[in-house]
Design a protein around this motif. Structure first.
Motif, short mmCIF file in Angstrom:
data_model
loop_
_atom_site.label_atom_id
_atom_site.label_comp_id
_atom_site.label_asym_id
_atom_site.label_seq_id
_atom_site.Cartn_x
_atom_site.Cartn_y
_atom_site.Cartn_z
N VAL A 24 0.82 -1.28 0.04
CA VAL A 24 -0.01 -0.07 -0.20
C VAL A 24 0.92 1.39 0.08
O VAL A 24 0.37 2.13 -0.60
CB VAL A 24 -0.90 0.10 1.30
CG1 VAL A 24 -1.72 1.24 1.27
CG2 VAL A 24 -1.90 -1.35 1.35
N ALA A 39 -2.79 -1.61 5.50
CA ALA A 39 -3.05 -2.73 4.99
C ALA A 39 -4.09 -3.50 5.92
O ALA A 39 -5.21 -4.00 5.32
CB ALA A 39 -1.93 -3.76 4.69
N ASP A 40 -3.96 -3.38 7.33
CA ASP A 40 -4.99 -4.07 8.14
C ASP A 40 -4.97 -3.09 9.46
O ASP A 40 -3.85 -2.74 9.92
CB ASP A 40 -4.46 -5.47 8.39
CG ASP A 40 -5.64 -6.19 9.40
OD1 ASP A 40 -6.67 -6.46 8.83
OD2 ASP A 40 -5.23 -6.31 10.46
N THR A 72 -10.02 -6.55 5.86
CA THR A 72 -10.19 -5.30 4.96
C THR A 72 -10.39 -3.99 5.70
O THR A 72 -10.65 -4.08 6.82
CB THR A 72 -11.44 -5.54 4.07
OG1 THR A 72 -11.40 -4.53 3.08
CG2 THR A 72 -12.65 -5.81 4.53
N THR A 73 -9.96 -3.10 5.17
CA THR A 73 -10.15 -1.63 5.75
C THR A 73 -11.36 -0.82 5.28
O THR A 73 -11.47 0.15 5.38
CB THR A 73 -8.83 -0.91 5.61
OG1 THR A 73 -8.40 -0.91 4.02
CG2 THR A 73 -7.73 -1.31 6.27
N VAL A 94 -8.66 -5.40 -1.22
CA VAL A 94 -7.77 -5.56 -0.17
C VAL A 94 -8.06 -7.26 0.02
O VAL A 94 -9.03 -7.88 -0.13
CB VAL A 94 -8.32 -5.14 1.10
CG1 VAL A 94 -7.67 -5.76 2.31
CG2 VAL A 94 -8.57 -3.59 1.14
N SER A 115 -6.50 -11.13 1.07
CA SER A 115 -5.80 -11.79 2.39
C SER A 115 -5.68 -13.17 2.06
O SER A 115 -6.49 -13.72 1.24
CB SER A 115 -6.54 -11.36 3.41
OG SER A 115 -7.97 -11.64 3.52
N ASN A 131 -3.03 -7.04 2.03
CA ASN A 131 -2.61 -5.94 1.30
C ASN A 131 -3.60 -5.34 0.50
O ASN A 131 -4.62 -6.19 -0.06
CB ASN A 131 -1.37 -6.21 0.60
CG ASN A 131 -0.77 -5.12 0.07
OD1 ASN A 131 -0.49 -4.29 0.51
ND2 ASN A 131 -0.55 -5.22 -1.45
N GLN A 132 -3.79 -4.29 -0.02
CA GLN A 132 -4.62 -3.71 -0.70
C GLN A 132 -3.80 -3.78 -2.27
O GLN A 132 -2.70 -2.95 -2.04
CB GLN A 132 -5.07 -2.23 -0.25
CG GLN A 132 -6.14 -1.76 -1.46
CD GLN A 132 -6.72 -0.44 -1.10
OE1 GLN A 132 -6.52 -0.11 -0.03
NE2 GLN A 132 -7.87 -0.10 -1.93
#
Length: 589
Positions: free
Chosen positions: A34, A124-125, A132-133, A375, A377, A390-391
């Motif tokens: 990110v 990312a978290d 997910t954010t 996002v 994972s 990670n996005q």
């Protein structure tokens, strides 16, 4: 002006250089993709009395409300001292949304607090209930479940407050990645601190303060001049975010009323005529509301106006509490505040100006974050089954056209204004257990016009070995970016999953999808809206678009009215002037 103009220019550029040093530190030392690929971060300098002073190439959604971050620090702490650093991600106290962690460092010179450096980076978290954010269906901040830090002291005497660090490492799914990003943010803020102390030593505190006054006054004059060039009047723009499941089956309406008074050199942006906050994660924080409506206005004015609190003096914002584009009331979720509805606020503002006053404003650009920006994972067997989050920013959505310029191909989304980077395919495949199956320009996705919007891209990717979860928040599926002044709309977003043999199935616009090995998730991403009639576009520009793969021969003929002597993709491609003239007359009729 009482300050020498050359000296003022030198000092202003020195401040921007300090911010760029901060940004370079974050880019080169951030741990997550990110930060070190997508550049989803921003840095800024705020004065001790909490006015935005410098931001260089910061993302508008991050920095236009940076003064609110500094205010939270000074309001909550009466013992601010040299060596302090503060961790802030509270959306009810001036931050954008909880996923944006901010490090604030107060800068002291000769025992006095003079500046605050701001390093903001998307994480990312952040410990949300899901990996997910962005949680569009979170009913409130409790349903999000992430850690909230209302501007807490995270360093004292330049040493970490270990209690806070332990909280983050325990709750966040990728603690080492988070801590690496945290160190990058602290390092960036400290680099800024050193640069500002050097500035004060070089010029003296009295000279620095005189510069700040003059720079804000100069910026205000620049904004006043730009507003005086605009027509007088009051207009209202209407936009609409795509449907949100059963909650808003007709979409979320956005209204922006803009009043321009050239004589007084003032602009008023009124957002009070909008719906209340909703039980979902798409509410705007106050910082995002301010940033995004201001971005729409800045996009519509002449370039070169410094984005600082001096320029903001000429703009009146009318907001209300508990409004989806206003000031959210606790505990309404603002999980997706930096995209989607925020993007719609940007494009609705700039399109309203473009529709009303030819030569000003911009068409609509792309909004939302589809699967190309998901996002993701899962677990990485190369690292002993360790989790990853990670996005990705593998996709790209098209930028809008204005009266003079075609849209920007790597625009991304409205709130970032094209300032973010697109991930490297090769580096992404090395850092995370994915494989990218396709990434190409999506032909005929642009909004046609005398100045055309940019095309989007088609992207698809999937897990290499083990299932991968992908969370995304697409917009522009039902309401694609609109053109202005006779310009065309862009093609709609199409999120999809695909099998190994290429069979595609369209999927829900906002969702979390588990992708199995061998399969892909992806999107045919939208472009940007056009400006002016496509029949007025110069034939040679249409020819270049065809050769670049942006538009097809059929679209050139049927939409732009440009006919070629031989439809062959070579440098010898030649416009048939006579046939083009006749075709454009037919289309115009």
């Amino acid at each position: 002006m009482t300050l020498d103009p050359v000296l003022m220019a030198v000092m202003a550029n020195r401040l921007d250089s300090v911010v760029r040093e901060m940004e370079n530190t974050l880019l080169r030392t951030g741990r997550s993709g990110v930060l070190n690929m997508a550049r989803d971060f921003s840095c800024a300098i705020v004065t001790a009395d909490n006015e935005l002073l410098a931001s260089a190439e910061g993302l508008p959604v991050h920095i236009f409300g940076a003064d609110l971050l500094g205010k939270a620090m000074t309001d909550l702490h009466d013992d601010i001292a040299p060596g302090d650093a503060y961790l802030h991600n509270d959306p009810y106290l001036g931050n954008s949304h909880p996923a944006d962690h901010v490090i604030l460092v107060p800068v002291f010179y000769e025992g006095e607090h003079v500046f605050t450096t701001v390093a903001k980076a998307h994480q990312a978290d952040t410990g949300n209930a899901e990996p997910t954010t962005y949680m569009p269906f979170a009913e409130d901040i409790y349903a999000e479940g992430g850690l909230i830090f209302p501007c807490v002291r995270v360093q004292r005497d330049r040493r970490d407050v270990e209690d806070v660090i332990r909280m983050c490492r325990r709750r966040i799914r990728v603690p080492d990645q988070w801590y690496g990003d945290y160190l990058a943010m602290v390092g960036a803020a400290r680099i800024g601190e050193a640069g500002l102390v050097d500035l004060c030593e070089r010029y003296g505190l009295d000279q620095v303060r005189a510069f700040i006054r003059e720079w804000f006054d100069y910026s205000e004059r620049k904004m006043a001049h730009a507003i005086r060039q605009m027509p007088a009047g009051t207009i209202t723009g209407h936009g609409r975010h795509d449907p949100i499941g059963d909650l808003f089956p007709d979409g979320i309406p956005i209204n922006v009323t803009i009043t321009v008074d050239p004589e007084a050199a003032r602009a008023t942006l009124d957002l009070r005529d909008n719906i209340d906050c909703i039980p979902a994660g798409l509410n705007e924080s106050e910082a995002c509301t301010v940033s995004n409506v201001m971005t729409g206005l800045f996009n519509s004015l002449e370039p070169g106006i410094p984005a600082n609190s001096g320029a903001f003096r000429r703009i009146d914002l009318l907001l209300r509490d508990n409004c989806i584009v206003g000031r959210p009331s606790f505990p309404h979720s603002t999980s997706v505040a930096t995209t989607n509805v925020g993007d719609r606020l940007v494009v609705t503002t700039q399109k309203a100006i473009a529709d009303a006053w030819e030569g000003f404003g911009v068409a609509e650009g792309a909004t939302g974050l589809g699967p190309g920006f998901a996002v993701v994972s899962g677990v990485d067997r190369r690292r002993g089954g360790a989790p990853y989050v990670n996005q990705y920013f593998l996709g790209s959505q098209g930028g809008p056209a204005n009266a003079d310029t075609d849209g920007w191909v790597t625009y991304g989304l409205a709130v970032a204004s094209g300032l973010m980077f697109r991930d490297s395919v090769e580096v992404s495949e090395q850092k995370y257990p994915i494989r990218v199956g396709e990434l190409r320009i999506r032909k005929d996705s642009e909004g046609a016009g005398r100045r055309r919007g940019a095309p989007g891209v088609t992207v698809k990717y999937g897990p290499r070995w083990d299932p991968m979860s992908a969370a995304y928040v697409t917009d522009c599926v039902v309401n694609p970016p609109r053109g202005t002044q006779g310009g065309g709309d862009a093609a709609r977003n199409i999120p999809f999953v695909a099998t190994a043999d290429g069979e595609e199935t369209e999927i829900a616009p906002l969702d979390t999808v588990v992708v199995q090995p061998g399969d892909f998730i992806g999107a045919h991403h939208t472009g940007g809206g056009g400006y002016g009639s496509p029949l007025e576009r110069e034939p040679e520009r249409v020819r270049a678009d065809v050769l670049d793969g942006f538009i097809s021969f059929e679209r050139a003929r049927d939409v732009y009215g440009v006919v070629f002597k031989d439809e062959v993709m070579t440098d010898e491609l030649e416009v048939d002037d006579e046939a083009t003239r006749a075709q454009r007359e037919r289309l115009a009729a």
